[in-house]
Scaffold this motif. Structure first.
Motif, short mmCIF file in Angstrom:
data_model
loop_
_atom_site.label_atom_id
_atom_site.label_comp_id
_atom_site.label_asym_id
_atom_site.label_seq_id
_atom_site.Cartn_x
_atom_site.Cartn_y
_atom_site.Cartn_z
N SER A 474 -4.41 -11.20 -3.61
CA SER A 474 -5.13 -10.82 -2.38
C SER A 474 -6.61 -11.16 -2.49
O SER A 474 -7.25 -11.52 -1.49
CB SER A 474 -4.94 -9.33 -2.12
OG SER A 474 -5.56 -8.55 -3.13
N SER A 475 -7.18 -11.08 -3.71
CA SER A 475 -8.59 -11.44 -3.89
C SER A 475 -8.78 -12.95 -3.81
O SER A 475 -9.75 -13.43 -3.20
CB SER A 475 -9.08 -10.92 -5.26
OG SER A 475 -8.97 -9.52 -5.34
N VAL A 476 -7.85 -13.70 -4.42
CA VAL A 476 -7.95 -15.16 -4.39
C VAL A 476 -7.84 -15.69 -2.96
O VAL A 476 -8.54 -16.62 -2.55
CB VAL A 476 -6.86 -15.79 -5.29
CG1 VAL A 476 -6.81 -17.30 -5.08
CG2 VAL A 476 -7.11 -15.46 -6.74
N LEU A 477 -6.95 -15.07 -2.17
CA LEU A 477 -6.76 -15.50 -0.78
C LEU A 477 -7.89 -15.06 0.14
O LEU A 477 -7.95 -15.47 1.30
CB LEU A 477 -5.43 -14.96 -0.24
CG LEU A 477 -4.16 -15.52 -0.89
CD1 LEU A 477 -2.94 -14.78 -0.39
CD2 LEU A 477 -4.03 -17.01 -0.61
N GLY A 478 -8.79 -14.23 -0.38
CA GLY A 478 -9.93 -13.79 0.41
C GLY A 478 -9.57 -12.88 1.56
O GLY A 478 -10.19 -12.94 2.63
N LEU A 479 -8.57 -12.02 1.36
CA LEU A 479 -8.16 -11.11 2.43
C LEU A 479 -9.25 -10.09 2.70
O LEU A 479 -9.89 -9.58 1.77
CB LEU A 479 -6.87 -10.38 2.04
CG LEU A 479 -5.61 -11.23 1.82
CD1 LEU A 479 -4.42 -10.34 1.46
CD2 LEU A 479 -5.29 -12.06 3.05
N TRP A 485 -5.09 -3.95 3.40
CA TRP A 485 -4.34 -2.74 3.67
C TRP A 485 -3.05 -3.05 4.42
O TRP A 485 -1.99 -2.49 4.10
CB TRP A 485 -5.19 -1.77 4.51
CG TRP A 485 -6.02 -0.85 3.67
CD1 TRP A 485 -7.25 -1.11 3.14
CD2 TRP A 485 -5.68 0.48 3.27
NE1 TRP A 485 -7.71 -0.02 2.43
CE2 TRP A 485 -6.77 0.97 2.49
CE3 TRP A 485 -4.59 1.31 3.49
CZ2 TRP A 485 -6.77 2.25 1.94
CZ3 TRP A 485 -4.59 2.58 2.94
CH2 TRP A 485 -5.67 3.03 2.17
N LYS A 486 -3.11 -3.95 5.37
CA LYS A 486 -1.94 -4.24 6.21
C LYS A 486 -0.86 -5.00 5.46
O LYS A 486 0.34 -4.71 5.61
CB LYS A 486 -2.40 -5.06 7.43
CG LYS A 486 -1.26 -5.44 8.38
CD LYS A 486 -1.77 -6.26 9.54
CE LYS A 486 -0.63 -6.69 10.46
NZ LYS A 486 -1.12 -7.53 11.59
N LYS A 487 -1.24 -5.97 4.63
CA LYS A 487 -0.27 -6.85 4.00
C LYS A 487 0.09 -6.48 2.56
O LYS A 487 1.11 -6.96 2.05
CB LYS A 487 -0.80 -8.30 4.02
CG LYS A 487 -0.99 -8.84 5.43
CD LYS A 487 -1.48 -10.28 5.42
CE LYS A 487 -1.63 -10.81 6.84
NZ LYS A 487 -2.10 -12.23 6.86
N LEU A 488 -0.72 -5.65 1.90
CA LEU A 488 -0.42 -5.31 0.52
C LEU A 488 -0.29 -3.80 0.30
O LEU A 488 0.77 -3.33 -0.12
CB LEU A 488 -1.52 -5.86 -0.41
CG LEU A 488 -1.41 -5.44 -1.89
CD1 LEU A 488 -0.12 -5.97 -2.49
CD2 LEU A 488 -2.62 -5.92 -2.68
N ILE A 489 -1.34 -3.05 0.59
CA ILE A 489 -1.38 -1.65 0.18
C ILE A 489 -0.36 -0.79 0.92
O ILE A 489 0.47 -0.11 0.30
CB ILE A 489 -2.80 -1.08 0.37
CG1 ILE A 489 -3.79 -1.80 -0.56
CG2 ILE A 489 -2.82 0.42 0.09
CD1 ILE A 489 -5.23 -1.39 -0.37
N ILE A 493 2.90 1.06 -0.82
CA ILE A 493 3.00 2.51 -1.02
C ILE A 493 3.97 3.16 -0.05
O ILE A 493 4.27 4.36 -0.20
CB ILE A 493 1.61 3.17 -0.85
CG1 ILE A 493 1.14 3.10 0.61
CG2 ILE A 493 0.59 2.58 -1.80
CD1 ILE A 493 -0.09 3.93 0.91
N PHE A 494 4.51 2.43 0.92
CA PHE A 494 5.33 3.04 1.97
C PHE A 494 6.56 3.77 1.42
O PHE A 494 6.86 4.89 1.85
CB PHE A 494 5.75 2.01 3.02
CG PHE A 494 6.32 2.61 4.26
CD1 PHE A 494 5.54 3.38 5.11
CD2 PHE A 494 7.66 2.43 4.58
CE1 PHE A 494 6.07 3.95 6.25
CE2 PHE A 494 8.20 2.99 5.73
CZ PHE A 494 7.40 3.76 6.57
N PHE A 576 10.00 -3.16 2.63
CA PHE A 576 8.73 -3.00 1.92
C PHE A 576 8.90 -2.80 0.43
O PHE A 576 8.01 -2.23 -0.20
CB PHE A 576 7.94 -1.83 2.52
CG PHE A 576 7.61 -2.01 3.98
CD1 PHE A 576 6.71 -2.97 4.38
CD2 PHE A 576 8.21 -1.21 4.93
CE1 PHE A 576 6.41 -3.14 5.72
CE2 PHE A 576 7.91 -1.37 6.27
CZ PHE A 576 7.02 -2.34 6.67
N ASN A 577 10.00 -3.21 -0.13
CA ASN A 577 10.17 -3.14 -1.58
C ASN A 577 9.51 -4.36 -2.19
O ASN A 577 9.99 -5.49 -2.03
CB ASN A 577 11.67 -3.11 -1.94
CG ASN A 577 11.89 -2.64 -3.36
OD1 ASN A 577 11.02 -2.76 -4.21
ND2 ASN A 577 13.07 -2.08 -3.61
#
Length: 579
Positions: A474-479, A485-489, A493-494, A576-577
């Motif tokens: 996510s850091s490399v892609l510059g999100l 929050w929308k695509k990873l976090i 955690i869902f 979301f697994n």
């Protein structure tokens, strides 16, 4: 992980760490023997209601409470693994076991005491072991359900690729449990264990200061010490008991939970190493030669026992033996199983029939009122869960993703989650009276004090389980922060968040009995709801209304879990697994 490899490569020598470990082990053994002997003392009802508030006895009382907590936690852990695994692998059994878990979670913890105390006192007449076992069982009922839900959902969420590998490599049931199921569930199980232990602290006073058959029984412990101090209005004793409880929570965090959290990080599903939790006590234990040898011996013994069982299982008996002795043994085993099943079915059916006959004595108005009250409490539970989610999600993610913040926040969260919230209810009630706050609204914050931590601890576990590879990607892609929050976090955690919602809502129903009826001196604040209804009819001793009220609560919990939380969990598991 790198630190573990470096320490593993260094040759270990007997040193001061080993002397410290041996001294602590001997001291702990002596302490356990001393505390255990007190649990088998003579039970004299006239003296059972007396408790000395001398501050010198506080260390002994704290030790007795800790012993009960750990015994209850051990039972909870065994129950978690057995019950959760059966429910996860048997579809037929899960149809009954999962709703039953919902029902058990919704039954008030104090409701178990009225049955168990009387029975256990009769089972061990004249001995303190009866009340002690009842207290341990009451603490167990405040710990087990949350841990079982966590383990059950983790096992059901194991990716199909992992299951296929375990099948292809012909793993035994024990090997699959040890190498796949427990490691996959470990992070969530550790954090839910902390939450469950906190739940045990919450009900400690009620489980150590027991009222049964018109008599008060106060077991030596920090919970009964605090209850006695409140009854006598001894502010010095109250402050000392609060300080002792906070000290115990902090010490346990440093010597048990923080090392477990740091150790559990090795079970994260990731290929690159990131910032990890640290524990000075765990680093100290890793330097010990005694601990290293003990770990090797225990591992060898467990593997040897597993091999013995596998060999016995694989032995092929002669045809004659199979046709005669084996057939007779199998017949008696089946007969025993059917006998136990029929006996249990008869016991349940007889109690259910008695309950139905009592409920049939009620009129139409008495049958409809709890349903109406259940609607009010249902709205409070949903509102409390929603408000709790709004702050626990950002706070839990911040703690889980920032090891430095976690080192500072974890003991604070432990203290806040473990401290008995009902001890501050009188002060909140005074605040409500002074500012004329309606109990219909004020019951929601009181309910949240004991339930929002379930959501927080599960969110922290979910954030800790996010693989470092995905965080780096996510850091490399510059999100941006929103995209992260929308695509990873949130997707990561869902599943944990749904588990937190289920346990928090169940805990909220349980807590409604003490949060919808609060008092300050001669002033009572009563909210309209099912919890207040059950508390009222319990004080009256009206068994038909008690049974019907608890039945309505259990039905609402089961239906809510089936229609809302279970569907959300299916979505979480399928979409979301992240593994």
């Amino acid at each position: 992980m790198r630190r573990e490899l470096i320490q593993a490569q260094r040759p270990k020598r007997f040193g001061w760490v080993d002397i410290l470990v041996l001294a602590l082990s001997v001291g702990l053994l002596y302490f356990l023997l001393t505390l255990g002997s007190g649990m088998k003392a003579s039970f004299i009802p006239e003296r059972a209601s007396e408790l000395d508030l001398n501050p010198i006895l506080l260390p002994y009382y704290a030790g007795r409470s800790l012993l009960r907590m750990f015994l209850a936690y051990g039972l909870s852990l065994i129950f978690t693994f057995v019950y959760g695994r059966i429910a996860a692998y048997s579809k037929r059994a899960s149809i009954v076991m999962v709703p039953l878990l919902d029902i058990l979670q919704s039954i008030p913890v104090l409701g178990f005491l009225s049955v168990t105390v009387t029975g256990l006192i009769g089972l061990f007449p004249g001995n303190m072991l009866g009340p002690e076992l009842a207290s341990i069982f009451a603490i167990f009922t405040g710990q087990a359900w949350n841990m079982t839900f966590s383990f059950y959902y983790s096992v059901t969420a194991i990716p199909s690729e992992f299951r296929e590998v375990s099948t292809m490599t012909r793993m035994s049931g024990f090997s699959r449990f040890r190498k796949l199921e427990v490691p996959y569930a470990m992070i969530g199980l550790v954090w839910n264990s902390m939450m469950s232990f906190g739940g045990g602290w919450f009900f400690l006073a009620a489980s150590e200061a027991i009222t049964v058959l018109g008599k008060d029984i106060k077991l030596p412990g920090i919970g009964s010490y605090m209850a006695t101090a409140i009854d006598k209005g001894d502010m010095k004793a109250i402050y000392l008991s609060i300080a002792t409880m906070i000290l115990m929570i902090v010490v346990l965090d440093q010597l048990l939970w923080r090392p477990l959290v740091a150790w559990s990080q090795k079970f994260k599903m990731e290929q690159s190493e990131g910032d990890s939790q640290e524990s000075w006590f765990l680093d100290l234990l890793r330097k010990s030669l005694v601990i290293s040898h003990l770990h090797a011996v225990l591992k060898a013994v467990s593997l040897r026992i597993a091999e013995m069982f596998l060999r016995i299982k694989s032995i092929k008996r002669p045809a004659e033996e199979n046709s005669s002795l084996s057939a007779i043994i199998n017949f008696f085993i089946r007969l025993l199983k059917w006998g136990l099943a029929l006996g249990l079915l008869y016991l349940i059916a007889s109690h259910v029939l008695q309950g139905i006959l009592l409920v049939l004595q009620l009129g139409q108005d008495d049958l409809l009122k709890p349903l109406e009250y259940g609607g009010y409490t249902f709205l409070r539970v949903l509102l409390g869960t929603l408000i709790g989610t709004l702050w626990t999600v950002p706070a839990g993610v911040a703690i889980g993703l920032n090891p430095k913040l976690a080192r500072f926040a974890q003991p604070l969260v432990q203290i806040a989650a473990s401290f008995p919230a009902n001890m501050v209810f009188p002060f909140i009630t005074l605040f409500y009276l002074n500012y004329h706050i309606s109990p219909e609204i004020g019951a929601v914050p009181l309910m949240m004090l004991g339930t929002q931590w379930y959501i927080l601890f599960n969110v922290i576990a979910g954030a800790l389980a996010i693989p470092n590879d995905l965080k780096e990607a996510s850091s490399v892609l510059g999100l941006s922060r929103y995209e992260r929050w929308k695509k990873l976090i949130l997707p990561a955690i869902f599943p944990y968040l749904v588990t937190g919602w289920i346990t928090a809502s169940g805990g909220a129903w349980n807590a409604s009995i003490v949060s919808e009826v609060v008092s300050w001196r001669n002033h009572d604040l009563v909210a309209t709801g099912l919890g207040a209804y059950i508390a009222s009819v319990t004080n009256e001793g009206n068994w038909p209304k008690i049974i019907w009220g608890i039945t309505v609560m259990a039905l609402i919990v089961v239906i809510t879990n089936r229609l809302i939380w279970r569907k959300l969990y299916v979505i979480a598991n399928e979409k979301f697994n992240i593994v």
